[in-house]
Scaffold this motif. Structure first.
Motif: not given
Length: 222
Positions: A168-170, A174-178, A180-185
């Motif tokens: 669950e922690l992993e 992973l969701d958090k990183n995704l 952050e990538i979407g917000g930057t684009e």
């Protein structure tokens, strides 16, 4: 007196016989002596043969005497050959007997040493000792296993639950990183204006018309 005593000059009744090493050495000396005798006889035989050939036609008596001596030498040579064969056989038998004696002597010495080594040993005590050694080895192994076992201070955890929590922690990471990538684009894309663009001023249209008239007048004047 025994045959060995007569042959090697041993003492009479009660006398000590020769040692095997002495007897073997005397037999070897005898072989060497007979071998020299053989060489001597062979040379004499050759000489008598030459004498017989030389006097064969001139002096038959001398030739016959030479042949007789040659025959005697040949008989002696044959006897020596038989004697050497007998001595060689006796020497080899004595050497084998001496070797066997030494082997048996050493085996007896080793047997006595082994008996002395086992004299103070009891098979029952040996069995008890081996059993004690086995028990102590098993105890040492148990102690080693106990020492190397991780200590939890009485707390026990379900490994499956811990693994599920880790998954669950992993997934959260992973969701958090995704995200952050979407917000930057999205930050790089320009926003579409919601209002209409202003129309061109009327004055600018009049100035353009005047410029067109001026260019037509200049062309006509040319």
């Amino acid at each position: 007196m025994s045959v060995f005593g007569k042959l090697f000059g041993g003492g009479g009744k009660g006398g000590k016989g020769p040692s095997p090493q002495d007897a073997i050495q005397k037999l070897r000396d005898t072989e060497q002596m007979l071998a020299k005798k053989q060489d001597f006889l062979e040379k004499k035989i050759d000489q008598e043969l030459i004498t017989a050939k030389k006097n064969g036609t001139k002096n038959k008596r001398a030739a016959l005497q030479a042949l007789k001596r040659k025959k005697r030498y040949e008989n002696q040579l044959t006897q020596i050959d038989g004697t050497l064969s007998t001595i060689e056989f006796q020497r080899e038998a004595l050497e084998n007997a001496n070797t066997n004696t030494e082997v048996l002597k050493n085996m007896g010495f080793a047997a006595k040493a082994m008996k002395a080594a086992h004299e103070n040993m009891d098979i029952d005590k040996v069995d008890d000792l081996m059993q004690d050694i086995t028990e102590q080895q098993e105890l040492a192994q148990e102690i080693s296993d106990a020492i190397s076992k991780p200590v939890g201070f009485g707390e026990e955890f379900d490994e499956d639950e811990l693994l599920a929590e880790l998954d669950e922690l992993e997934q959260e990471e992973l969701d958090k990183n995704l995200l952050e990538i979407g917000g930057t684009e999205d930050a790089h894309l320009p926003n579409v204006p919601s209002t209409s663009l202003p129309s061109r001023p009327a004055k600018e249209d009049e100035d353009e018309d005047d410029m067109d008239d001026l260019q037509r007048w200049a062309m006509e004047a040319m």
